[in-house]
Write an enzyme that holds these catalytic residues in place. Structure first.
Site, PDB file in Angstrom:
ATOM      1  N   SER A  29     -30.733   7.733 -23.070  1.00  0.00           N
ATOM      2  CA  SER A  29     -29.858   8.144 -24.181  1.00  0.00           C
ATOM      3  C   SER A  29     -28.617   7.270 -24.261  1.00  0.00           C
ATOM      4  O   SER A  29     -27.769   7.465 -25.122  1.00  0.00           O
ATOM      5  CB  SER A  29     -29.440   9.611 -23.998  1.00  0.00           C
ATOM      6  OG  SER A  29     -28.861   9.805 -22.723  1.00  0.00           O
ATOM      7  N   THR A 161     -19.535  28.305 -67.904  1.00  0.00           N
ATOM      8  CA  THR A 161     -20.551  29.023 -67.132  1.00  0.00           C
ATOM      9  C   THR A 161     -21.864  28.511 -67.703  1.00  0.00           C
ATOM     10  O   THR A 161     -21.938  28.207 -68.901  1.00  0.00           O
ATOM     11  CB  THR A 161     -20.441  30.554 -67.291  1.00  0.00           C
ATOM     12  OG1 THR A 161     -20.615  30.875 -68.664  1.00  0.00           O
ATOM     13  CG2 THR A 161     -19.099  31.097 -66.805  1.00  0.00           C
ATOM     14  N   HIS A 162     -22.849  28.367 -66.859  1.00  0.00           N
ATOM     15  CA  HIS A 162     -24.137  27.761 -67.273  1.00  0.00           C
ATOM     16  C   HIS A 162     -23.929  26.357 -67.861  1.00  0.00           C
ATOM     17  O   HIS A 162     -24.742  25.904 -68.668  1.00  0.00           O
ATOM     18  CB  HIS A 162     -24.866  28.643 -68.295  1.00  0.00           C
ATOM     19  CG  HIS A 162     -24.936  30.086 -67.912  1.00  0.00           C
ATOM     20  ND1 HIS A 162     -26.026  30.638 -67.263  1.00  0.00           N
ATOM     21  CD2 HIS A 162     -24.034  31.093 -68.049  1.00  0.00           C
ATOM     22  CE1 HIS A 162     -25.794  31.929 -67.047  1.00  0.00           C
ATOM     23  NE2 HIS A 162     -24.587  32.228 -67.504  1.00  0.00           N
ATOM     24  N   SER A 283     -22.483  -2.712 -62.354  1.00  0.00           N
ATOM     25  CA  SER A 283     -23.926  -2.909 -62.372  1.00  0.00           C
ATOM     26  C   SER A 283     -24.195  -4.401 -62.459  1.00  0.00           C
ATOM     27  O   SER A 283     -23.462  -5.135 -63.122  1.00  0.00           O
ATOM     28  CB  SER A 283     -24.516  -2.191 -63.579  1.00  0.00           C
ATOM     29  OG  SER A 283     -25.736  -2.798 -63.964  1.00  0.00           O
ATOM     30  N   LYS A 289     -20.868  -1.253 -67.268  1.00  0.00           N
ATOM     31  CA  LYS A 289     -20.938  -0.103 -66.372  1.00  0.00           C
ATOM     32  C   LYS A 289     -19.798  -0.034 -65.360  1.00  0.00           C
ATOM     33  O   LYS A 289     -19.394  -1.030 -64.792  1.00  0.00           O
ATOM     34  CB  LYS A 289     -22.263  -0.117 -65.582  1.00  0.00           C
ATOM     35  CG  LYS A 289     -23.482   0.158 -66.422  1.00  0.00           C
ATOM     36  CD  LYS A 289     -23.572   1.607 -66.890  1.00  0.00           C
ATOM     37  CE  LYS A 289     -23.824   2.556 -65.761  1.00  0.00           C
ATOM     38  NZ  LYS A 289     -25.228   2.761 -65.492  1.00  0.00           N
ATOM     39  N   ASN A 291     -19.577   2.602 -62.284  1.00  0.00           N
ATOM     40  CA  ASN A 291     -20.310   3.732 -61.709  1.00  0.00           C
ATOM     41  C   ASN A 291     -19.483   4.489 -60.667  1.00  0.00           C
ATOM     42  O   ASN A 291     -18.823   3.865 -59.838  1.00  0.00           O
ATOM     43  CB  ASN A 291     -21.596   3.230 -61.053  1.00  0.00           C
ATOM     44  CG  ASN A 291     -22.543   2.608 -62.054  1.00  0.00           C
ATOM     45  OD1 ASN A 291     -22.615   3.058 -63.207  1.00  0.00           O
ATOM     46  ND2 ASN A 291     -23.252   1.571 -61.655  1.00  0.00           N
ATOM     47  N   TYR A 323     -31.339  24.330 -18.624  1.00  0.00           N
ATOM     48  CA  TYR A 323     -31.357  23.015 -19.289  1.00  0.00           C
ATOM     49  C   TYR A 323     -32.784  22.498 -19.446  1.00  0.00           C
ATOM     50  O   TYR A 323     -33.608  22.601 -18.539  1.00  0.00           O
ATOM     51  CB  TYR A 323     -30.541  21.987 -18.474  1.00  0.00           C
ATOM     52  CG  TYR A 323     -30.606  20.590 -19.092  1.00  0.00           C
ATOM     53  CD1 TYR A 323     -29.737  20.235 -20.108  1.00  0.00           C
ATOM     54  CD2 TYR A 323     -31.571  19.661 -18.685  1.00  0.00           C
ATOM     55  CE1 TYR A 323     -29.811  18.974 -20.705  1.00  0.00           C
ATOM     56  CE2 TYR A 323     -31.650  18.410 -19.278  1.00  0.00           C
ATOM     57  CZ  TYR A 323     -30.769  18.076 -20.285  1.00  0.00           C
ATOM     58  OH  TYR A 323     -30.856  16.839 -20.885  1.00  0.00           O
ATOM     59  N   GLN A 328     -31.248  16.583 -24.956  1.00  0.00           N
ATOM     60  CA  GLN A 328     -30.730  15.223 -25.166  1.00  0.00           C
ATOM     61  C   GLN A 328     -30.796  14.861 -26.658  1.00  0.00           C
ATOM     62  O   GLN A 328     -30.053  14.006 -27.128  1.00  0.00           O
ATOM     63  CB  GLN A 328     -31.547  14.234 -24.336  1.00  0.00           C
ATOM     64  CG  GLN A 328     -31.048  12.808 -24.439  1.00  0.00           C
ATOM     65  CD  GLN A 328     -31.617  11.947 -23.326  1.00  0.00           C
ATOM     66  OE1 GLN A 328     -31.257  12.109 -22.164  1.00  0.00           O
ATOM     67  NE2 GLN A 328     -32.523  11.049 -23.653  1.00  0.00           N
TER      68      GLN A 328
HETATM   69  N1  ARG Z   1     -28.757  12.463 -20.936  1.00  0.00           N
HETATM   70  C1  ARG Z   1     -28.945  13.840 -20.667  1.00  0.00           C
HETATM   71  C2  ARG Z   1     -28.674  14.689 -21.913  1.00  0.00           C
HETATM   72  O1  ARG Z   1     -28.118  14.185 -22.808  1.00  0.00           O
HETATM   73  C3  ARG Z   1     -28.006  14.274 -19.579  1.00  0.00           C
HETATM   74  C4  ARG Z   1     -28.468  15.437 -18.787  1.00  0.00           C
HETATM   75  C5  ARG Z   1     -29.695  15.081 -18.070  1.00  0.00           C
HETATM   76  N2  ARG Z   1     -30.015  16.017 -17.049  1.00  0.00           N
HETATM   77  C6  ARG Z   1     -31.171  15.936 -16.443  1.00  0.00           C
HETATM   78  N3  ARG Z   1     -31.353  16.776 -15.490  1.00  0.00           N
HETATM   79  N4  ARG Z   1     -32.105  15.093 -16.770  1.00  0.00           N
HETATM   80  O2  ARG Z   1     -29.039  15.834 -22.009  1.00  0.00           O
END
Ligand code: ARG
Length: 465
Positions: A29, A161-162, A283, A289, A291, A323, A328
């Site tokens: 990530s 309205t409308h 444009s 134009k 826009n 968790y 992630q």
């Molecule tokens: N990169 C992970 C997330 O965003 C961090 C937590 C990961 N924890 C784990 N036990 N793999 O959720």
């Protein structure tokens, strides 16, 4: 040691072969969570200080960690930090770099915590800062809106309205309607901040930790209102991110309505306002134009924010405690929501004070479409005619006006009296646009005096923030 060596992973101990190269990339990530580096470092600093306070780290170790983390912060800020996908996320990248810099003490930082409580802490800290800057952007936009409304308390336009001409209103009143929507959005944002501002740090992986940690201390150091109550809940729920995104969806919905009107009003058919050239584009084929791209884009961007809300709700749905790696996936929708809403609020904050109303066109438009028909009906009621009969009489007068292409105010007394002999020559004050708006003289009504007072109250609310 290479990236392929299982030992590079902080969790490599129980593994006998390196992570598959694709899996490494798939599970990482760092590309998107590195934006939380500042908050990750702040979380670690608070954790290290607390560990020292309870005797898990020595003063000397603490100092080494503080110096190491601050150096890493500057490395990131100077663009010198080498992010590694092999180290998965922002948390492990920073921790590994710390150990590289200060040696074995770096390895002690993670005592009594887990990435699970670390990531939950980081997101809350990150989001809290963004909430505060979004709150400022909302206030800035509202300030511009209210100032414009205060200038336009007497400007008459057709109310719809409308999308059919209904009754005359003042432009200031219309602008303050948008402000009310944003005012409620602001309240929702503060409310969401309260629930987000709780410290999950110390929940560790899921059950807490065997070290004598002081969760109240880290909560306070990080500016949280309190530590969270339950470790399982702390590492797993992302409802605060969902709440924020729901807030953002509503703001975007409001801005999309605002945008729709600006787009209509800048068209040749309405021609109610002018937007400055710097907020518009041309444009490549049609030279005439201009826009309204900024309002159109804001209107379009509601789609992605609503999409992010659904993503987050669906991400959370049915997850067992505690968790799961699913979580992630919370970051990209949340981050894009933050980026989008900040850009849109900035665009509107800059553009709104530059809206130029075309007062004559607006007033002329209000004169068409029999916008004072209800005023005539109310007049007849005041003369003792039941409202339903008055409605019928005015309906006939309007039909006559359509046939003769005359507004009610343009008819002679004799013409009006064909429909009711109760009509006297005091009717002409009632049928003026100014008379019509001035008569709606109560809290929340469109009378210029009421709009001026409402703008003052709105401004006062801003000052109390
Ligand atoms: N990169 C992970 C997330 O965003 C961090 C937590 C990961 N924890 C784990 N036990 N793999 O959720």
């Amino acid at each position: 040691m290479t990236d392929q060596d299982p030992a590079i992973k902080p969790w490599g101990g129980r593994f006998s072969e390196p992570t598959d190269a694709f899996v490494e990339r798939f599970t990482a990530s760092v590309e998107f969570d590195k934006r939380m580096y500042h908050h990750d470092i702040n979380g670690s600093l608070a954790h290290a200080k607390m560990l020292t306070h309870v005797g898990v780290l020595t003063e000397e170790e603490h100092q080494q960690i503080v110096d190491g983390l601050e150096t890493i912060r500057s490395e990131v800020e100077l663009g010198q930090f080498q992010w590694s996908v092999a180290l998965e996320d922002v948390h492990m990248n920073i921790e590994a770099r710390l150990t590289e810099k200060i040696g074995v003490t770096g390895k002690k930082l993670h005592t009594g915590r887990s990435r699970n409580d670390q990531v939950a802490t980081d997101i809350r800290l990150y989001l809290r800062d963004e909430i505060d800057s979004i709150a400022d952007a909302l206030t800035f936009l509202q300030r511009g809106l209210i100032a414009l409304a205060a200038q336009e308390t007497d400007t008459i336009m057709p109310g719809f309205t409308h999308l059919q001409t209904a009754q005359p209103v003042t432009f200031g009143h219309h602008l303050l309607a948008w402000n009310e929507m944003l005012e409620r959005d602001y309240g929702r944002l503060l409310d969401c901040r309260k629930r987000a501002n709780q410290s999950p740090l110390g929940a560790a992986a899921l059950a807490g930790t065997t070290y004598p940690i002081d969760r109240a201390m880290t909560a306070e150091l990080l500016g949280f209102d309190a530590p969270t109550e339950n470790s399982l809940d702390s590492v797993s729920d992302r409802d605060f991110a969902i709440e924020f995104t729901a807030f953002a969806s509503l703001v975007m919905t409001h801005l999309s309505r605002f945008s729709e009107e600006l787009v209509l009003w800048t068209s040749a058919q309405f021609n109610f306002i002018e937007l400055p050239d710097r907020f518009c584009t041309g444009s490549s084929i049609m030279p005439q134009k201009k826009n309204p791209d900024v309002p159109e884009l804001v209107r379009g961007k509601v789609g992605r924010v609503n999409g992010h809300l659904i993503s987050l709700l669906t991400l959370m749905k049915s997850q067992p405690l505690a968790y799961n790696k699913d979580n992630q996936e919370d970051k990209e929708p949340l981050f894009d929501t933050i980026d989008t809403i900040k850009d849109c609020l900035k665009a509107y904050g800059d553009m709104v004070p530059a809206i130029k109303p075309k007062r004559d066109v607006m007033e002329e438009a209000a004169r068409r479409g029999f916008s004072t028909a209800t005023d005539l009906a109310d007049y007849l009621v005041r003369k003792g005619i039941p409202f339903r009969d008055a409605h019928e009489i005015v309906g006939k007068s309007v039909a006559y006006g359509i046939e003769q292409t005359k507004d009610l105010s343009e008819m002679s007394l004799q013409e009006l009296q064909q429909f009711s002999t109760n009509i006297g020559d005091d009717i002409f004050d009632v049928l003026t646009l100014q008379g019509s708006v001035a008569a709606r003289d109560h809290i929340g009504g469109t009378a210029p005096v009421q709009v001026a007072a409402a703008a003052l109250r709105a401004e006062k609310r801003l000052q109390q923030r």
